[in-house]
Design a protein around this motif. Structure first.
Motif, mmCIF file in Angstrom:
data_model
loop_
_atom_site.group_PDB
_atom_site.id
_atom_site.type_symbol
_atom_site.label_atom_id
_atom_site.label_comp_id
_atom_site.label_asym_id
_atom_site.label_seq_id
_atom_site.Cartn_x
_atom_site.Cartn_y
_atom_site.Cartn_z
ATOM 1 N N HIS A 62 -6.555 -5.118 -13.602
ATOM 2 C CA HIS A 62 -5.747 -5.882 -14.556
ATOM 3 C C HIS A 62 -4.303 -5.920 -14.078
ATOM 4 O O HIS A 62 -3.877 -5.067 -13.310
ATOM 5 N N GLU A 63 -3.559 -6.886 -14.568
ATOM 6 C CA GLU A 63 -2.151 -7.003 -14.192
ATOM 7 C C GLU A 63 -1.259 -6.081 -15.002
ATOM 8 O O GLU A 63 -0.055 -6.033 -14.791
ATOM 9 N N SER A 64 -1.842 -5.335 -15.923
ATOM 10 C CA SER A 64 -1.083 -4.345 -16.686
ATOM 11 C C SER A 64 -1.866 -3.043 -16.663
ATOM 12 O O SER A 64 -3.082 -3.043 -16.501
ATOM 13 N N GLY A 65 -1.149 -1.946 -16.795
ATOM 14 C CA GLY A 65 -1.817 -0.657 -16.845
ATOM 15 C C GLY A 65 -1.136 0.388 -15.981
ATOM 16 O O GLY A 65 -0.022 0.198 -15.481
ATOM 17 N N TYR A 66 -1.831 1.484 -15.817
ATOM 18 C CA TYR A 66 -1.351 2.665 -15.100
ATOM 19 C C TYR A 66 -2.346 2.958 -13.987
ATOM 20 O O TYR A 66 -3.562 3.015 -14.223
ATOM 21 N N VAL A 67 -1.854 3.128 -12.764
ATOM 22 C CA VAL A 67 -2.713 3.328 -11.605
ATOM 23 C C VAL A 67 -2.489 4.709 -11.018
ATOM 24 O O VAL A 67 -1.343 5.140 -10.835
ATOM 25 N N VAL A 68 -3.588 5.392 -10.721
ATOM 26 C CA VAL A 68 -3.549 6.698 -10.079
ATOM 27 C C VAL A 68 -4.302 6.583 -8.765
ATOM 28 O O VAL A 68 -5.454 6.138 -8.738
ATOM 29 N N MET A 69 -3.637 6.966 -7.667
ATOM 30 C CA MET A 69 -4.271 6.952 -6.349
ATOM 31 C C MET A 69 -4.297 8.375 -5.807
ATOM 32 O O MET A 69 -3.254 8.962 -5.550
ATOM 33 N N ASN A 70 -5.510 8.909 -5.672
ATOM 34 C CA ASN A 70 -5.709 10.200 -5.025
ATOM 35 C C ASN A 70 -5.891 9.924 -3.543
ATOM 36 O O ASN A 70 -6.826 9.232 -3.148
ATOM 37 N N ASN A 71 -4.980 10.446 -2.736
ATOM 38 C CA ASN A 71 -5.012 10.263 -1.288
ATOM 39 C C ASN A 71 -5.614 11.522 -0.683
ATOM 40 O O ASN A 71 -5.026 12.604 -0.783
ATOM 41 N N ILE A 72 -6.790 11.373 -0.051
ATOM 42 C CA ILE A 72 -7.558 12.538 0.373
ATOM 43 C C ILE A 72 -7.913 12.432 1.854
ATOM 44 O O ILE A 72 -8.753 11.608 2.239
ATOM 45 N N PRO A 73 -7.275 13.258 2.699
ATOM 46 C CA PRO A 73 -7.629 13.286 4.127
ATOM 47 C C PRO A 73 -8.994 13.943 4.318
ATOM 48 O O PRO A 73 -9.206 15.068 3.879
ATOM 49 N N VAL A 74 -9.920 13.236 4.967
ATOM 50 C CA VAL A 74 -11.296 13.713 5.129
ATOM 51 C C VAL A 74 -11.660 13.720 6.615
ATOM 52 O O VAL A 74 -11.421 12.742 7.323
ATOM 53 N N ALA A 75 -12.268 14.813 7.073
ATOM 54 C CA ALA A 75 -12.732 14.918 8.456
ATOM 55 C C ALA A 75 -13.861 13.922 8.708
ATOM 56 O O ALA A 75 -14.635 13.602 7.804
ATOM 57 N N ASP A 76 -13.959 13.443 9.941
ATOM 58 C CA ASP A 76 -14.991 12.465 10.295
ATOM 59 C C ASP A 76 -16.391 12.939 9.914
ATOM 60 O O ASP A 76 -17.185 12.164 9.377
ATOM 61 N N ASP A 77 -16.684 14.200 10.174
ATOM 62 C CA ASP A 77 -18.031 14.691 9.896
ATOM 63 C C ASP A 77 -18.284 14.966 8.415
ATOM 64 O O ASP A 77 -19.400 15.286 8.024
ATOM 65 N N GLY A 78 -17.263 14.810 7.572
ATOM 66 C CA GLY A 78 -17.432 15.011 6.146
ATOM 67 C C GLY A 78 -17.395 13.740 5.325
ATOM 68 O O GLY A 78 -17.531 13.774 4.098
ATOM 69 N N TYR A 159 1.394 4.828 -10.346
ATOM 70 C CA TYR A 159 2.137 3.568 -10.443
ATOM 71 C C TYR A 159 1.964 2.965 -11.829
ATOM 72 O O TYR A 159 0.938 3.144 -12.456
ATOM 73 N N HIS A 160 2.942 2.189 -12.211
ATOM 74 C CA HIS A 160 2.844 1.327 -13.383
ATOM 75 C C HIS A 160 2.778 -0.105 -12.871
ATOM 76 O O HIS A 160 3.536 -0.482 -11.968
ATOM 77 N N MET A 161 1.847 -0.876 -13.400
ATOM 78 C CA MET A 161 1.738 -2.269 -12.996
ATOM 79 C C MET A 161 3.030 -2.999 -13.389
ATOM 80 O O MET A 161 3.636 -2.698 -14.405
ATOM 81 N N VAL A 162 3.428 -3.940 -12.550
ATOM 82 C CA VAL A 162 4.666 -4.692 -12.759
ATOM 83 C C VAL A 162 4.353 -5.982 -13.491
ATOM 84 O O VAL A 162 3.466 -6.740 -13.078
ATOM 85 N N ASP A 163 5.085 -6.235 -14.559
ATOM 86 C CA ASP A 163 4.987 -7.507 -15.284
ATOM 87 C C ASP A 163 5.808 -8.523 -14.498
ATOM 88 O O ASP A 163 7.041 -8.442 -14.457
ATOM 89 N N MET A 164 5.152 -9.471 -13.868
ATOM 90 C CA MET A 164 5.840 -10.450 -13.005
ATOM 91 C C MET A 164 6.697 -11.421 -13.808
ATOM 92 O O MET A 164 7.493 -12.151 -13.231
ATOM 93 N N ASP A 165 6.553 -11.423 -15.118
ATOM 94 C CA ASP A 165 7.358 -12.329 -15.944
ATOM 95 C C ASP A 165 8.681 -11.699 -16.384
ATOM 96 O O ASP A 165 9.484 -12.350 -17.049
ATOM 97 N N GLU A 166 8.877 -10.432 -16.044
ATOM 98 C CA GLU A 166 10.130 -9.759 -16.474
ATOM 99 C C GLU A 166 11.330 -10.309 -15.750
ATOM 100 O O GLU A 166 11.316 -10.646 -14.614
#
Length: 166
Positions: A62-78, A159-166
């Motif tokens: 959606h163009e509104s809301g709250y986004v959470v990104m978990n950044n997880i380094p993973v080994a090739d064999d995992g 992140y917070h989604m940006v309202d492009m109309d602001e």
């Protein structure tokens, strides 16, 4: 499906929809930085940024809301083990009030996956974090040593989604 992200100043990035009218861009803000996200099967239009392949998804962005990104380094064999774990747990998050979207993103370069969820509000995300479903999905986590397939400690960006109309 491919996913592309880049960061920059809002004033520079806000011109993208005018130049690329067929792409649905999602603008997100974290402190003073803006991130632009889009999904498609085409090539990356960004001069710099990150590219991912969608491994698993549910919900609609959606163009509104709250986004959470978990950044997880993973080994090739995992990687296979890691992907299977998140595919199994995505149903529990999708049933939570305020849930909008889930994406498990495999990096095209490097080894840091992104587990992205979008919520109607930050409060909805906090309610998920305090839920029994969250505890069940993360029962192997916590302050214990990360699984052997983690190359480094995961980190979270919000992140917070940006309202492009602001």
């Amino acid at each position: 499906m491919n996913v592309f992200m880049t960061k920059g100043t809002f004033d520079f990035l806000k011109k993208l929809p005018e130049k690329h009218t067929t792409i649905d861009f999602y603008f997100m803000r974290e402190s003073g930085s803006t991130l632009v996200y889009y999904e498609n099967e085409e090539k990356n239009i960004f001069a710099s940024g990150k590219e991912y392949e969608t491994v698993s998804q549910s919900g609609t962005l959606h163009e509104s809301g709250y986004v959470v990104m978990n950044n997880i380094p993973v080994a090739d064999d995992g990687m296979a083990t890691f992907e299977d774990k998140f595919k199994q747990n995505q149903q529990s998050v999708a049933s939570m009030p305020g849930f909008q979207a889930f994406r498990l993103l495999r990096p095209k370069k490097g080894n840091t996956y992104v587990v992205m969820t979008q919520w109607r509000s930050e409060t909805d995300f906090e309610n998920w974090k305090n839920s029994d479903q969250f505890k069940q999905a993360h029962k192997d986590g916590g302050d214990v040593k990360p699984p052997a397939y983690f190359l480094d400690r995961p980190f979270v960006t919000t992140y917070h989604m940006v309202d492009m109309d602001e």
